[in-house]
Design a protein around this motif. Structure first.
Motif, PDB file in Angstrom:
ATOM      1  N   ALA A  55       0.835  -1.201   0.000  1.00 60.96           N
ATOM      2  CA  ALA A  55       0.000   0.000   0.000  1.00 60.96           C
ATOM      3  C   ALA A  55       0.872   1.254   0.000  1.00 60.96           C
ATOM      4  O   ALA A  55       0.601   2.209  -0.745  1.00 60.96           O
ATOM      5  N   GLU A  56       1.929   1.260   0.814  1.00 65.16           N
ATOM      6  CA  GLU A  56       2.837   2.412   0.849  1.00 65.16           C
ATOM      7  C   GLU A  56       3.513   2.620  -0.502  1.00 65.16           C
ATOM      8  O   GLU A  56       3.677   3.761  -0.955  1.00 65.16           O
ATOM      9  N   TYR A  57       3.901   1.530  -1.154  1.00 64.57           N
ATOM     10  CA  TYR A  57       4.546   1.618  -2.463  1.00 64.57           C
ATOM     11  C   TYR A  57       3.604   2.269  -3.480  1.00 64.57           C
ATOM     12  O   TYR A  57       4.000   3.187  -4.225  1.00 64.57           O
ATOM     13  N   TYR A  58       2.362   1.819  -3.500  1.00 58.31           N
ATOM     14  CA  TYR A  58       1.420   2.378  -4.471  1.00 58.31           C
ATOM     15  C   TYR A  58       1.021   3.803  -4.117  1.00 58.31           C
ATOM     16  O   TYR A  58       0.730   4.607  -5.009  1.00 58.31           O
ATOM     17  N   ARG A  59       1.028   4.156  -2.835  1.00 58.75           N
ATOM     18  CA  ARG A  59       0.784   5.541  -2.450  1.00 58.75           C
ATOM     19  C   ARG A  59       1.919   6.438  -2.946  1.00 58.75           C
ATOM     20  O   ARG A  59       1.692   7.549  -3.412  1.00 58.75           O
ATOM     21  N   SER A  60       3.152   5.931  -2.852  1.00 53.70           N
ATOM     22  CA  SER A  60       4.284   6.723  -3.350  1.00 53.70           C
ATOM     23  C   SER A  60       4.224   6.860  -4.871  1.00 53.70           C
ATOM     24  O   SER A  60       4.585   7.914  -5.417  1.00 53.70           O
ATOM     25  N   LEU A  61       3.761   5.822  -5.560  1.00 50.42           N
ATOM     26  CA  LEU A  61       3.589   5.939  -7.013  1.00 50.42           C
ATOM     27  C   LEU A  61       2.514   6.962  -7.354  1.00 50.42           C
ATOM     28  O   LEU A  61       2.640   7.701  -8.339  1.00 50.42           O
ATOM     29  N   GLU A  62       1.470   7.009  -6.529  1.00 48.50           N
ATOM     30  CA  GLU A  62       0.418   7.997  -6.749  1.00 48.50           C
ATOM     31  C   GLU A  62       0.978   9.418  -6.627  1.00 48.50           C
ATOM     32  O   GLU A  62       0.703  10.289  -7.468  1.00 48.50           O
ATOM     33  N   VAL A  63       1.801   9.654  -5.612  1.00 50.20           N
ATOM     34  CA  VAL A  63       2.415  10.973  -5.420  1.00 50.20           C
ATOM     35  C   VAL A  63       3.315  11.313  -6.605  1.00 50.20           C
ATOM     36  O   VAL A  63       3.301  12.439  -7.119  1.00 50.20           O
ATOM     37  N   TYR A  64       4.083  10.333  -7.063  1.00 47.37           N
ATOM     38  CA  TYR A  64       4.974  10.534  -8.202  1.00 47.37           C
ATOM     39  C   TYR A  64       4.186  10.891  -9.466  1.00 47.37           C
ATOM     40  O   TYR A  64       4.539  11.839 -10.189  1.00 47.37           O
ATOM     41  N   GLU A  65       3.121  10.143  -9.741  1.00 45.47           N
ATOM     42  CA  GLU A  65       2.318  10.410 -10.940  1.00 45.47           C
ATOM     43  C   GLU A  65       1.645  11.779 -10.856  1.00 45.47           C
ATOM     44  O   GLU A  65       1.535  12.488 -11.859  1.00 45.47           O
ATOM     45  N   ALA A  88      -2.318   8.151 -11.629  1.00 45.91           N
ATOM     46  CA  ALA A  88      -2.338   8.409 -10.191  1.00 45.91           C
ATOM     47  C   ALA A  88      -3.628   7.893  -9.569  1.00 45.91           C
ATOM     48  O   ALA A  88      -3.617   7.303  -8.484  1.00 45.91           O
ATOM     49  N   SER A  89      -4.715   8.083 -10.256  1.00 46.64           N
ATOM     50  CA  SER A  89      -6.000   7.572  -9.766  1.00 46.64           C
ATOM     51  C   SER A  89      -5.981   6.051  -9.689  1.00 46.64           C
ATOM     52  O   SER A  89      -6.494   5.453  -8.732  1.00 46.64           O
ATOM     53  N   HIS A  90      -5.371   5.433 -10.680  1.00 48.01           N
ATOM     54  CA  HIS A  90      -5.255   3.970 -10.697  1.00 48.01           C
ATOM     55  C   HIS A  90      -4.388   3.479  -9.544  1.00 48.01           C
ATOM     56  O   HIS A  90      -4.734   2.501  -8.866  1.00 48.01           O
ATOM     57  N   GLU A  91      -3.280   4.145  -9.314  1.00 48.14           N
ATOM     58  CA  GLU A  91      -2.386   3.753  -8.213  1.00 48.14           C
ATOM     59  C   GLU A  91      -3.096   3.925  -6.861  1.00 48.14           C
ATOM     60  O   GLU A  91      -2.920   3.110  -5.960  1.00 48.14           O
ATOM     61  N   LYS A  92      -3.903   4.965  -6.743  1.00 46.64           N
ATOM     62  CA  LYS A  92      -4.658   5.181  -5.506  1.00 46.64           C
ATOM     63  C   LYS A  92      -5.637   4.031  -5.270  1.00 46.64           C
ATOM     64  O   LYS A  92      -5.793   3.550  -4.145  1.00 46.64           O
TER      65      LYS A  92
END
Length: 101
Positions: A55-65, A88-92
């Motif tokens: 979950a943390e990994y995908y949250r960081s990807l969301e911030v990056y996107e 970003a929406s997908h990563e969230k």
């Protein structure tokens, strides 16, 4: 006439042979107890930690996107901005699936 007779005979044979395939299958009741051993508390904790890291990994990807979308928006490239906002929406959404409930 003979061709029609053979066609009818083949159709009847196929119908008789496939009748058991289309018969209603019996519905099995759900077992009242879980199948298999109960996982240990350390396994449950390890799995929870694993899911939390995902979950943390995908949250960081969301911030990056989102940061990329902002950069492209500032440059005036609305196509790439929209693409990265969608990512970003997908990563969230993925991160919310991994978060503990």
């Amino acid at each position: 006439m003979i061709k029609n007779f053979f066609r009818i005979a083949i159709a009847v044979c196929i119908g008789l042979a496939s009748a058991p395939l289309f018969a209603e299958a019996p519905v099995l009741a759900e077992p009242s107890h879980p199948i298999g051993p109960t996982p240990s508390k350390t396994d449950v904790k390890a799995n929870a930690d694993f899911l939390k890291k995902h979950a943390e990994y995908y949250r960081s990807l969301e911030v990056y996107e989102n940061s990329l979308a902002k950069q492209y928006g500032d440059q005036g490239n609305n196509v790439l901005k929209a693409k990265h906002e969608a990512l970003a929406s997908h990563e969230k959404a993925i991160a919310s699936e991994y978060e503990p409930k």
